[in-house]
Motif scaffolding. Structure first.
Motif, PDB file in Angstrom:
ATOM      1  N   VAL A 171      31.854  31.972  22.082  1.00 25.10           N
ATOM      2  CA  VAL A 171      32.971  32.183  23.001  1.00 25.10           C
ATOM      3  C   VAL A 171      33.678  33.505  22.718  1.00 25.10           C
ATOM      4  N   ILE A 172      34.009  33.755  21.464  1.00 26.17           N
ATOM      5  CA  ILE A 172      34.814  34.938  21.143  1.00 26.17           C
ATOM      6  C   ILE A 172      33.976  36.195  20.996  1.00 26.17           C
ATOM      7  N   ASN A 173      32.726  36.073  20.584  1.00 27.19           N
ATOM      8  CA  ASN A 173      31.908  37.262  20.311  1.00 27.19           C
ATOM      9  C   ASN A 173      30.988  37.657  21.457  1.00 27.19           C
ATOM     10  N   ILE A 174      30.659  36.719  22.346  1.00 24.18           N
ATOM     11  CA  ILE A 174      29.743  37.026  23.448  1.00 24.18           C
ATOM     12  C   ILE A 174      30.460  36.933  24.792  1.00 24.18           C
ATOM     13  N   TRP A 175      31.198  35.862  25.016  1.00 21.87           N
ATOM     14  CA  TRP A 175      31.870  35.710  26.308  1.00 21.87           C
ATOM     15  C   TRP A 175      33.097  36.612  26.442  1.00 21.87           C
ATOM     16  N   TYR A 176      33.970  36.539  25.482  1.00 22.19           N
ATOM     17  CA  TYR A 176      35.262  37.223  25.628  1.00 22.19           C
ATOM     18  C   TYR A 176      35.127  38.731  25.833  1.00 22.19           C
ATOM     19  N   PRO A 177      34.247  39.422  25.128  1.00 21.72           N
ATOM     20  CA  PRO A 177      34.134  40.868  25.375  1.00 21.72           C
ATOM     21  C   PRO A 177      33.716  41.218  26.803  1.00 21.72           C
ATOM     22  N   VAL A 178      33.035  40.300  27.478  1.00 22.13           N
ATOM     23  CA  VAL A 178      32.587  40.562  28.846  1.00 22.13           C
ATOM     24  C   VAL A 178      33.759  40.597  29.813  1.00 22.13           C
ATOM     25  N   ILE A 179      34.768  39.766  29.584  1.00 16.93           N
ATOM     26  CA  ILE A 179      35.848  39.616  30.564  1.00 16.93           C
ATOM     27  C   ILE A 179      37.196  40.144  30.087  1.00 16.93           C
ATOM     28  N   THR A 180      37.291  40.591  28.863  1.00 12.83           N
ATOM     29  CA  THR A 180      38.594  40.964  28.312  1.00 12.83           C
ATOM     30  C   THR A 180      39.228  42.173  28.996  1.00 12.83           C
ATOM     31  N   ASP A 181      38.409  43.064  29.571  1.00 10.21           N
ATOM     32  CA  ASP A 181      38.960  44.249  30.241  1.00 10.21           C
ATOM     33  C   ASP A 181      39.186  44.034  31.730  1.00 10.21           C
ATOM     34  N   TRP A 182      38.922  42.821  32.234  1.00 12.21           N
ATOM     35  CA  TRP A 182      39.190  42.473  33.623  1.00 12.21           C
ATOM     36  C   TRP A 182      38.377  43.343  34.592  1.00 12.21           C
ATOM     37  N   THR A 183      38.589  43.134  35.887  1.00  7.59           N
ATOM     38  CA  THR A 183      37.978  43.940  36.953  1.00  7.59           C
ATOM     39  C   THR A 183      39.046  44.186  38.020  1.00  7.59           C
ATOM     40  N   PRO A 184      40.085  44.933  37.696  1.00  4.56           N
ATOM     41  CA  PRO A 184      41.291  44.976  38.538  1.00  4.56           C
ATOM     42  C   PRO A 184      41.104  45.599  39.906  1.00  4.56           C
ATOM     43  N   ARG A 185      40.070  46.424  40.099  1.00  3.91           N
ATOM     44  CA  ARG A 185      39.881  47.066  41.407  1.00  3.91           C
ATOM     45  C   ARG A 185      38.816  46.380  42.253  1.00  3.91           C
ATOM     46  N   TYR A 186      38.241  45.298  41.730  1.00  2.00           N
ATOM     47  CA  TYR A 186      37.305  44.497  42.508  1.00  2.00           C
ATOM     48  C   TYR A 186      38.093  43.540  43.394  1.00  2.00           C
ATOM     49  N   ASN A 187      37.382  42.807  44.250  1.00  2.00           N
ATOM     50  CA  ASN A 187      38.047  41.775  45.032  1.00  2.00           C
ATOM     51  C   ASN A 187      38.717  40.777  44.090  1.00  2.00           C
ATOM     52  N   GLY A 188      39.821  40.202  44.554  1.00  2.00           N
ATOM     53  CA  GLY A 188      40.685  39.433  43.681  1.00  2.00           C
ATOM     54  C   GLY A 188      40.061  38.205  43.061  1.00  2.00           C
ATOM     55  N   ASN A 189      39.041  37.632  43.703  1.00  2.00           N
ATOM     56  CA  ASN A 189      38.464  36.426  43.121  1.00  2.00           C
ATOM     57  C   ASN A 189      37.819  36.703  41.765  1.00  2.00           C
ATOM     58  N   TRP A 190      37.455  37.972  41.486  1.00  2.00           N
ATOM     59  CA  TRP A 190      36.864  38.306  40.195  1.00  2.00           C
ATOM     60  C   TRP A 190      37.862  38.091  39.059  1.00  2.00           C
ATOM     61  N   ASP A 191      39.027  38.709  39.156  1.00  2.00           N
ATOM     62  CA  ASP A 191      39.995  38.555  38.078  1.00  2.00           C
ATOM     63  C   ASP A 191      40.611  37.163  38.052  1.00  2.00           C
ATOM     64  N   ALA A 192      40.684  36.503  39.194  1.00  2.00           N
ATOM     65  CA  ALA A 192      41.125  35.111  39.185  1.00  2.00           C
ATOM     66  C   ALA A 192      40.160  34.263  38.370  1.00  2.00           C
ATOM     67  N   ALA A 193      38.848  34.531  38.520  1.00  2.00           N
ATOM     68  CA  ALA A 193      37.844  33.823  37.727  1.00  2.00           C
ATOM     69  C   ALA A 193      37.947  34.199  36.260  1.00  2.00           C
ATOM     70  N   ASN A 194      38.070  35.509  35.990  1.00  2.00           N
ATOM     71  CA  ASN A 194      38.217  35.946  34.600  1.00  2.00           C
ATOM     72  C   ASN A 194      39.419  35.300  33.938  1.00  2.00           C
ATOM     73  N   GLY A 195      40.543  35.307  34.649  1.00  2.00           N
ATOM     74  CA  GLY A 195      41.791  34.842  34.066  1.00  2.00           C
ATOM     75  C   GLY A 195      41.769  33.382  33.681  1.00  2.00           C
ATOM     76  N   GLN A 196      41.185  32.530  34.537  1.00  2.00           N
ATOM     77  CA  GLN A 196      41.165  31.101  34.219  1.00  2.00           C
ATOM     78  C   GLN A 196      40.399  30.837  32.926  1.00  2.00           C
ATOM     79  N   THR A 197      39.313  31.592  32.722  1.00  2.00           N
ATOM     80  CA  THR A 197      38.525  31.389  31.510  1.00  2.00           C
ATOM     81  C   THR A 197      39.184  32.026  30.290  1.00  2.00           C
ATOM     82  N   ILE A 198      39.810  33.188  30.462  1.00  2.00           N
ATOM     83  CA  ILE A 198      40.509  33.800  29.331  1.00  2.00           C
ATOM     84  C   ILE A 198      41.632  32.882  28.851  1.00  2.00           C
ATOM     85  N   MET A 199      42.346  32.256  29.767  1.00  2.00           N
ATOM     86  CA  MET A 199      43.384  31.307  29.373  1.00  2.00           C
ATOM     87  C   MET A 199      42.797  30.175  28.540  1.00  2.00           C
ATOM     88  N   CYS A 200      41.657  29.658  28.970  1.00  2.00           N
ATOM     89  CA  CYS A 200      41.004  28.566  28.235  1.00  2.00           C
ATOM     90  C   CYS A 200      40.537  29.020  26.856  1.00  2.00           C
TER      91      CYS A 200
END
Length: 371
Positions: A171-200
């Motif tokens: 979780v912390i070494n493989i998943w988290y680095p993929v989403i930790t920098d977000w995708t702020p200029r993509y369509n909003g569903n991307w960061d909404a998806a990232n955020g729910q998992t980062i919270m978890c």
């Protein structure tokens, strides 16, 4: 500064005061009281839980014969081209979550062990998630695994420390680095998806800094996926001009994030004058066949996207996105959601129609509608 802006900033400040508290466990999409409520309704054979439970039990991902299919490298490109392991990664997460729910209701240890089997398969195999859709894969799959893991960790004594640490390392070494920098200029569903998992991730690992980062980014961060930016004040969504399936994804992901935050005493549902509520009702009204006001959306960084007209694409495709928000705003807060209720009448029971969504929302989030 306008009055609305002041109130919104004050709201964010009040939420911030709640940061730093001890985490509630289990405390992602479901607390102990939530799980007990669901269990009681299922065992009593009440609707809509009985139909939703029957749907879960009939699913192939509920079977004890289910076998996970881990990949060393999940390689998922644009429009799922290529898709080497992406589908399997998400499906196995849904299966682990389904096993965890069955364990909680039936207390058959075989289901808990099957969930652990799925965790182990991926923790001992996965090395990377790559290509264009890597954030979406982690964002939509991670929440499933982590909600399953949260239930197992705090309700089942048979998950060994060694196996749990291997899962945590993934979780912390493989998943988290993929989403930790977000995708702020993509369509909003991307960061909404990232955020729910980062919270978890923050909750599961007891990492307050990770959880708080996600809450703040999803509230008013510079991202198309933050509540401040995904919705105009009338409820129009950043992707309303794109198609209605992607809008429903953004709504569902943000509702998951808001529910997770709520269970940790943070109210994202109410952010920016209940902006999420307005987004649900706006979209549901349009999908009910009525017209809604729409202008071309301008992103937070000033780019016009799509066009001046709301998109009729997939207007009649009802996704499993509605139960969680309805339960909060209507059942908890007593707010009318007439158009969202119309969607629930068509979508219930919300199962696994689309892999991007959390499955079984009618089972875990429904309550008696006070109509």
């Amino acid at each position: 500064m306008t009055k609305k802006t002041f109130i919104s900033l004050l709201y964010v400040l009040v939420c911030t005061v709640c940061f730093g508290q001890e985490f509630v466990h289990p405390g992602m999409l479901h607390t102990t009281s939530d799980l007990e409520f669901m269990k009681a309704k299922i065992l009593a054979g009440e609707e809509p839980w009985k139909e939703a439970w029957d749907q879960l039990k009939a699913s192939e991902i509920s079977s004890l014969h289910y076998k996970p299919t881990p990949f060393k490298v999940v390689d998922n490109g644009p429009y799922n081209q290529p898709d080497n392991g992406g589908k399997e990664f998400v499906r196995d997460g849904a299966a682990a979550y389904t096993m965890a729910l069955q364990w909680y209701v039936e207390r058959n240890e075989a289901y808990a062990e099957k969930a652990i089997e799925i965790f182990n398969a991926w923790a001992n195999t996965l090395e990377s998630v790559v290509n264009h859709n890597r954030q979406l894969k982690v964002g939509t799959a991670g929440i499933k695994y982590l909600n399953a893991a949260e239930i197992i960790k705090y309700t089942y004594k048979g998950w060994s420390d060694k196996d749990r640490r291997a899962f945590e390392d993934m979780v912390i070494n493989i998943w988290y680095p993929v989403i930790t920098d977000w995708t702020p200029r993509y369509n909003g569903n991307w960061d909404a998806a990232n955020g729910q998992t980062i919270m978890c991730i923050g909750i599961f690992l007891d990492r307050r800094n990770i959880f708080e980062k996600a809450c703040k980014q999803l509230t008013d961060g510079d991202s198309n996926g933050s509540i401040k930016n995904y919705f105009y004040e009338n409820g129009q969504c950043q992707e309303s001009g794109r198609d209605q399936q992607h809008v429903q994804m953004g709504l569902a992901f943000l509702a998951c994030a808001a529910e997770i935050a709520w269970n940790q005493k943070i109210d994202l549902y109410g952010a920016f004058d209940n902006r999420l509520y307005k987004g649900f009702e706006y979209t549901a009204k349009y999908m009910s066949g009525e017209e809604v006001p729409h202008i071309q959306y301008i992103t937070w960084f000033g780019k016009p996207v799509y066009g001046p007209e709301i998109s009729p694409k997939q207007r009649e495709k009802i996704c499993p996105a509605w139960e969680r928000a309805y339960h909060h705003y209507h059942d908890r807060k007593g707010m009318d959601m007439p158009y969202t209720y119309k969607m629930i009448q068509k979508s219930r029971p919300e199962g696994t129609v689309n892999q991007s969504f959390m499955p079984w929302a009618s089972l875990t989030s429904a309550d008696f509608p006070a109509q």
